[in-house]
Design a protein around this motif. Structure first.
Motif, short mmCIF file in Angstrom:
data_model
loop_
_atom_site.label_atom_id
_atom_site.label_comp_id
_atom_site.label_asym_id
_atom_site.label_seq_id
_atom_site.Cartn_x
_atom_site.Cartn_y
_atom_site.Cartn_z
N GLU A 35 8.84 -51.62 -33.70
CA GLU A 35 8.62 -50.47 -34.57
C GLU A 35 7.15 -50.40 -34.90
N VAL A 39 6.92 -51.00 -42.04
CA VAL A 39 8.35 -51.24 -42.18
C VAL A 39 8.59 -51.72 -43.61
N LYS A 41 11.63 -52.31 -46.62
CA LYS A 41 13.07 -52.43 -46.84
C LYS A 41 13.36 -52.45 -48.33
N PRO A 47 16.29 -50.32 -44.22
CA PRO A 47 14.95 -49.77 -43.98
C PRO A 47 14.77 -48.43 -44.69
N GLN A 49 12.39 -44.86 -45.28
CA GLN A 49 11.52 -43.94 -44.56
C GLN A 49 10.95 -42.93 -45.53
N ASP A 50 9.86 -42.28 -45.14
CA ASP A 50 9.29 -41.22 -45.96
C ASP A 50 10.34 -40.14 -46.18
N ASP A 52 13.01 -40.36 -48.16
CA ASP A 52 14.29 -40.90 -48.63
C ASP A 52 14.41 -40.75 -50.14
N ARG A 79 7.33 -41.72 -50.61
CA ARG A 79 6.37 -41.86 -49.52
C ARG A 79 5.99 -43.33 -49.43
N LEU A 80 6.00 -43.90 -48.23
CA LEU A 80 5.70 -45.31 -48.04
C LEU A 80 4.20 -45.50 -47.85
N SER A 101 9.33 -51.94 -53.49
CA SER A 101 10.60 -51.68 -52.79
C SER A 101 11.70 -52.66 -53.19
N LYS A 106 18.41 -47.77 -51.49
CA LYS A 106 18.51 -46.49 -50.81
C LYS A 106 19.81 -45.80 -51.17
#
Length: 107
Positions: A35, A39, A41, A47, A49-50, A52, A79-80, A101, A106
């Motif tokens: 990837e 990354v 989590k 995982p 992502q932007d 979410d 936003r990550l 995180s 999620k």
């Protein structure tokens, strides 16, 4: 030969089914999903992502604010980013904020 996914070195070589980078020492297999990018989590290992949406899993004290972000607060459109606080977001009632995180899950 593919470039190293860690340092992008072009001097990789193959050794017993693995690709090896002599510059950074990274080893990977061809079948391994590499990837690219960041990354991140959540607390359960899912995982992120932007874009979410996540839920805060514990009360978080906020410096300079009179209250805390309560457990169960939903945060949309994250936003990550790189760094210790790897989620950049807007929390209702608090405004723009960075979260770790490990304190979110999620949706």
């Amino acid at each position: 030969m593919p470039n190293c996914p860690m340092c992008q070195s072009e001097y990789t070589y193959e050794d017993r089914g693995l690709f090896v980078c002599p510059e950074c020492g990274h080893e990977w297999s061809e079948s391994e999903d590499v990837e690219e990018g960041l990354v991140v989590k959540d607390s359960n290992g899912n995982p992120l992502q932007d874009g979410d949406s996540v839920t805060v899993i514990k009360d978080l004290k906020v410096k300079g604010a009179s209250g805390a972000i309560k457990q169960g607060t939903k945060v949309k459109n994250i936003r990550l980013v790189e760094g210790d606080h790897n989620i950049d977001c807007k929390v209702d009632g608090f405004g723009p904020m960075k979260l770790k995180s490990e304190f979110v899950k999620k949706l």
